[in-house]
Design an enzyme around this catalytic site. Structure first.
Site, PDB file in Angstrom:
ATOM      1  N   ASP A 182     -16.514 -17.881  19.419  1.00  0.00           N
ATOM      2  CA  ASP A 182     -17.530 -17.076  18.731  1.00  0.00           C
ATOM      3  C   ASP A 182     -18.292 -17.948  17.735  1.00  0.00           C
ATOM      4  O   ASP A 182     -18.335 -17.653  16.539  1.00  0.00           O
ATOM      5  CB  ASP A 182     -16.851 -15.904  18.017  1.00  0.00           C
ATOM      6  CG  ASP A 182     -17.835 -14.825  17.588  1.00  0.00           C
ATOM      7  OD1 ASP A 182     -18.964 -14.807  18.135  1.00  0.00           O
ATOM      8  OD2 ASP A 182     -17.499 -14.008  16.718  1.00  0.00           O
ATOM      9  N   ALA A 210     -17.632  -6.166   8.447  1.00  0.00           N
ATOM     10  CA  ALA A 210     -17.881  -6.163   9.885  1.00  0.00           C
ATOM     11  C   ALA A 210     -17.184  -4.957  10.488  1.00  0.00           C
ATOM     12  O   ALA A 210     -16.642  -4.102   9.774  1.00  0.00           O
ATOM     13  CB  ALA A 210     -17.402  -7.461  10.520  1.00  0.00           C
TER      14      ALA A 210
END
Length: 534
Positions: free
Chosen positions: A412, A264
């Site tokens: 999230d 990521a």
């Protein structure tokens, strides 16, 4: 469209940028179209961030108030700032991303000091980059280049009247932002909930935005692990290791995947096995992330501040959106915060036996390395219909418990951060972003549900104000005759504040305007009307 949406458009004092509701009004402004600005002082009042970013310590819960102190650079135009690129041709990537292995750099000491208030922290970050334009010139040129390309194609297709199915600008917008890294990705994801700022087409294109940064070199990752954990022996066991030899240095891992299994924007994850046989996930932060994120925060805030002052888009308090995104990202730069958040979730959700939270291996965790229990499970898309139904049921109960009981909320919760374990449990992972909901907001959420069921719309308005979704004062767009009209870019008119009594009366009328005059019970209709008001 509801009667409320058809009859007038409401405007509020600025709401928190992280509002979960999108303004789906047909009057939402196209990308880059100017909206008349309102100069009242109330428009400049900073809304408190609804979700406090939790640092693992109750006293460190963060709420951002006020606006970051303006720097000398903020008085310049973006065009002038772009000229400093020529001063930095010789600036190397090492200068831009210097992260210093030994101890904290000056910039890291600001960013990673979680006792420091966010406003003061950003003031120091702004001063740090403002005193040496060459530090930011190369990155600024890169951001301007991406932005210019997107804007050029967007305007070109607009002038040509390119049919929607043939447009390329939305894809270019997503790809361009994704390449710029975590600050711009998270900023764009936040703006995707605000089509009133960036327009419907841009907002819709950003809903599916994900970062596209590839993995960095594994040898660099291994060196970071060694430095962070002060490990002098071998990192991974090989054939030469003899467990019977008491003098032989003990390896850190029995096995470690040769390449990351996931990457990521801030870090990447390896799958490993500790020497005691425990399967673990090993997250390693990219080198230079503190400098890069602080720099991007500085650039993004300067850019939105310039955009706001120019009046080109018409929106106000745009830099505050950067502040709210940045407050969360800064906490993600210290993996110990994420580990503590995971521990807090384990404790707060222990009454839900079907929830699985990975255990943090603290002896192998540091600021840039996080080692947690490996979770065996599958994502939603790999489940059977029955398993999906069970996962949704668990997710709903888990979310309700977080919002209405514990007040500690996973901020999230996308599909990649939830799994259905081999034991049939719901596993939550990645606790870099969490929110804390105070008692007053929890009470308001519960009250809001009851008021919706009872069609008590005045109560709904009061509850949503406590939660922070609706403003204290709403306004309507009126023409020169003082008549309420739907706002459209370029129309002549002004915003007029409504009394609380008029605001509630209009809302009550709209919510009672279902088929045959029956009160609305459809939740989708309710949300649509609320977002019109907000």
């Amino acid at each position: 469209m509801s009667s409320l949406a058809a009859s007038q458009v409401y405007r509020s004092t600025p709401k928190a940028a992280l509002s979960p509701h999108r303004n789906r009004s047909s009057n939402a402004r196209p990308f880059g179209v100017m909206q008349p600005q309102r100069s009242s002082k109330s428009q400049r009042k900073r809304s408190a961030v609804n979700c406090a970013v939790h640092s693992g310590n109750e006293k460190d819960n963060l709420k951002v108030y006020g606006v970051v102190k303006r720097s000398a650079l903020q008085s310049r135009s973006m065009q002038t700032r772009a000229l400093v690129v020529s001063e930095a041709v010789a600036t190397t990537e090492a200068q831009v991303q210097d992260d210093g292995a030994g101890g904290l750099t000056e910039l890291e000491s600001y960013v990673l000091d979680f006792e420091l208030g966010f406003t003061e922290k950003m003031s120091k970050v702004v001063s740090y980059f403002a005193k040496s334009p060459a530090r930011s010139a190369v990155r600024l040129a890169e951001v301007i280049g991406v932005g210019t390309k997107i804007l050029a194609l967007w305007n070109w297709e607009e002038r040509r009247g390119t049919p929607e199915e043939s447009r390329k600008r939305a894809e270019l917008l997503r790809n361009g932002i994704a390449q710029l890294g975590p600050v711009f990705v998270k900023l764009a994801q936040t703006l995707s909930t605000r089509p009133d700022i960036i327009g419907e087409e841009a907002a819709d294109s950003l809903l599916v935005l994900q970062d596209q940064m590839g993995p960095f070199d594994t040898q660099v990752a291994l060196q970071i692990i060694r430095e962070e954990l002060h490990w002098e022996g071998p990192l991974v066991m090989d054939e030469s290791y003899d467990p019977t030899d008491a003098e032989a240095p003990r390896p850190l891992f029995r096995t470690l995947s040769p390449e990351p299994i996931a990457a990521a924007s801030i870090g990447q994850v390896y799958r490993g096995v500790l020497m005691d046989g425990t399967e673990v996930a090993v997250k390693v932060q990219r080198p230079g992330m503190v400098n890069r994120i602080a720099l991007d925060m500085f650039i993004a805030r300067e850019a939105l501040d310039w955009l706001e002052k120019s009046g080109y888009n018409g929106s106000e308090d745009l830099p505050i959106i950067v502040d709210e995104v940045g407050a969360a990202i800064f906490y993600e730069l210290d993996y110990r915060q994420e580990g503590q958040n995971a521990d807090d979730f384990q404790s707060s959700l222990k009454m839900l036996e079907f929830i699985k939270i990975p255990t943090t291996m603290w002896q192998f965790t540091s600021r840039r390395v996080l080692v947690q229990e490996w979770i065996r499970g599958r994502p939603m898309k790999q489940l059977t219909v029955e398993e999906q139904r069970r996962m949704v049921q668990m997710g709903v109960e888990c979310s309700a418990t977080q919002l209405l009981r514990t007040g500690l909320v996973h901020a999230d919760p996308h599909e990649g951060n939830m799994m259905y374990t081999d034991e049939g449990k719901l596993a939550l992972i990645d606790f870099g972003l969490v929110c804390r909901v105070d008692n007053a907001k929890q009470e308001a959420m519960a009250s809001c549900i009851l008021n919706i069921l009872n069609a008590n719309w005045s109560g709904v308005v009061d509850d949503l104000r406590v939660i922070g979704i609706l403003p204290e004062v709403a306004s309507v767009w009126t023409n020169e005759k003082g008549e309420r009209i739907a706002f459209e870019a370029g129309t002549v008119g002004s915003w007029v504040d409504l009394t609380d009594e008029d605001f509630k009366a209009d809302f009550w009328k709209a919510m009672s305007a279902g088929k045959g005059g029956d009160a609305k019970r459809n939740f989708t209709e309710l949300v649509m009307d609320l977002t019109q008001l907000a």
